[in-house]
Scaffold this active site. Structure first.
Site, mmCIF file in Angstrom:
data_model
loop_
_atom_site.group_PDB
_atom_site.id
_atom_site.type_symbol
_atom_site.label_atom_id
_atom_site.label_comp_id
_atom_site.label_asym_id
_atom_site.label_seq_id
_atom_site.Cartn_x
_atom_site.Cartn_y
_atom_site.Cartn_z
ATOM 1 N N ALA A 11 10.630 -3.237 11.047
ATOM 2 C CA ALA A 11 11.143 -2.529 12.213
ATOM 3 C C ALA A 11 10.345 -1.289 12.579
ATOM 4 O O ALA A 11 10.580 -0.679 13.626
ATOM 5 C CB ALA A 11 12.608 -2.143 11.986
ATOM 6 N N SER A 12 9.393 -0.912 11.732
ATOM 7 C CA SER A 12 8.590 0.276 12.032
ATOM 8 C C SER A 12 7.256 0.177 11.312
ATOM 9 O O SER A 12 7.058 -0.687 10.451
ATOM 10 C CB SER A 12 9.318 1.561 11.615
ATOM 11 O OG SER A 12 9.516 1.595 10.212
ATOM 12 N N SER A 131 -2.439 -2.627 -1.374
ATOM 13 C CA SER A 131 -3.024 -1.351 -0.953
ATOM 14 C C SER A 131 -4.375 -1.210 -1.629
ATOM 15 O O SER A 131 -4.629 -1.845 -2.673
ATOM 16 C CB SER A 131 -2.115 -0.186 -1.375
ATOM 17 O OG SER A 131 -2.763 1.061 -1.204
ATOM 18 N N TYR A 144 2.976 4.124 -7.531
ATOM 19 C CA TYR A 144 2.533 3.345 -6.376
ATOM 20 C C TYR A 144 1.335 2.469 -6.733
ATOM 21 O O TYR A 144 1.313 1.265 -6.439
ATOM 22 C CB TYR A 144 2.166 4.297 -5.238
ATOM 23 C CG TYR A 144 1.794 3.612 -3.944
ATOM 24 C CD1 TYR A 144 2.760 3.052 -3.120
ATOM 25 C CD2 TYR A 144 0.460 3.541 -3.534
ATOM 26 C CE1 TYR A 144 2.417 2.429 -1.923
ATOM 27 C CE2 TYR A 144 0.105 2.929 -2.341
ATOM 28 C CZ TYR A 144 1.091 2.374 -1.539
ATOM 29 O OH TYR A 144 0.747 1.761 -0.363
ATOM 30 N N LYS A 148 1.181 -1.651 -6.780
ATOM 31 C CA LYS A 148 0.281 -2.371 -5.891
ATOM 32 C C LYS A 148 -0.735 -3.217 -6.661
ATOM 33 O O LYS A 148 -1.159 -4.275 -6.179
ATOM 34 C CB LYS A 148 -0.417 -1.392 -4.943
ATOM 35 C CG LYS A 148 0.527 -0.734 -3.931
ATOM 36 C CD LYS A 148 1.283 -1.769 -3.091
ATOM 37 C CE LYS A 148 2.066 -1.129 -1.953
ATOM 38 N NZ LYS A 148 2.780 -2.130 -1.129
#
Length: 252
Positions: A11-12, A131, A144, A148
């Site tokens: 949605a974004s 990423s 993170y 990833k």
């Protein structure tokens, strides 16, 4: 009949850019997101579901609906959060687990429930958002980067496991993407490293051979290609869309 794509966190940001690109390519677009306000702002002809990508009951419900609608051609498992930006000794275990849950568990759950639908059709494309942090060590971003890296391992396994069923799996590794999420990362890294926001920004940009940030549309374009017949034998690949990262540690 139009092909159907499901984009998690669609949605974004990058997810919405993916959904828009698939829409333009003629796909029937389904998106999930945890942000109800963002969901309410997407085009009315998209099918939307409020869902937490790391909650199995939520994701099972989404894929039950997809199954009832006739199946799935493409999955973009895109949900992710930046997680904490801290020295390893200062990272809280709860924050670590939250980052792993969204970035890794979210990809796992989406693939888990997409696979049976695609197996029955003997075709499909699974695209995981990793990423460049999944290709390099990343100071102050241990949760993170770890998640990833793991997403890439998951993708490689999916490609091997599902390939005999006609299903392809690939991972896109975005670099630094212009937008609100990256602005938060810049602010946190600037604080953690005692640098200005502008210095961190330039560090990211100068860490690529092309000297610039990526835009969400660049990621979306790659996703549409990977889902297309033009990529029919592209599977098990880690594809960076990052302007060619040459120095992953953004310092001057």
């Amino acid at each position: 009949m139009n092909r159907r794509v499901l984009v998690t966190a669609g949605a974004s940001g990058v997810g919405c850019a993916m959904a828009q690109a698939f829409d333009a390519a003629g796909y029937e677009v389904w998106v999930t997101d945890i942000d109800q306000a963002a969901l309410s702002s997407v085009p009315g002809h998209w099918t939307t579901h409020s869902a937490n990508a790391s909650d199995e009951a939520d994701m099972r419900g989404v894929f039950d609906a997809v199954s009832e609608a006739g199946g799935l051609d493409t999955l973009c498992a895109n949900a992710g959060i930046a997680g904490p930006t801290d020295a390893i000794e200062d990272i809280d275990l709860t924050a670590w687990r939250a980052c792993i849950a969204v970035n890794l568990d979210g990809a796992f759950l989406a693939a888990k429930y997409a696979a049976p639908l695609m197996k029955s059709a003997r075709s499909g494309s699974i695209i995981l958002t990793s990423s460049t942090a999944g290709q390099y060590g990343y100071p102050f971003r241990a949760p993170y980067a770890s998640a990833k890296w793991a997403v890439i391992g998951l993708m490689k396994t999916l490609a091997m496991e599902l390939g005999p069923h006609g299903i392809r799996a690939n991972a896109i590794c975005p670099g630094a993407v212009e937008g609100p999420r990256m602005e938060g990362v810049l602010a946190r890294e600037a604080e953690a490293k005692g640098m200005s926001r502008e210095a961190v920004y330039q560090g990211y940009a100068s860490g690529t051979s092309m000297g610039r940030f990526v835009e969400a549309q660049d990621i979306a374009n790659m996703a549409v290609f990977l889902a297309s017949d033009a990529a029919r034998l592209v599977s098990g690949q880690v594809i960076a869309v990052d302007g060619h990262t040459v120095n992953p540690d953004p310092k001057l």
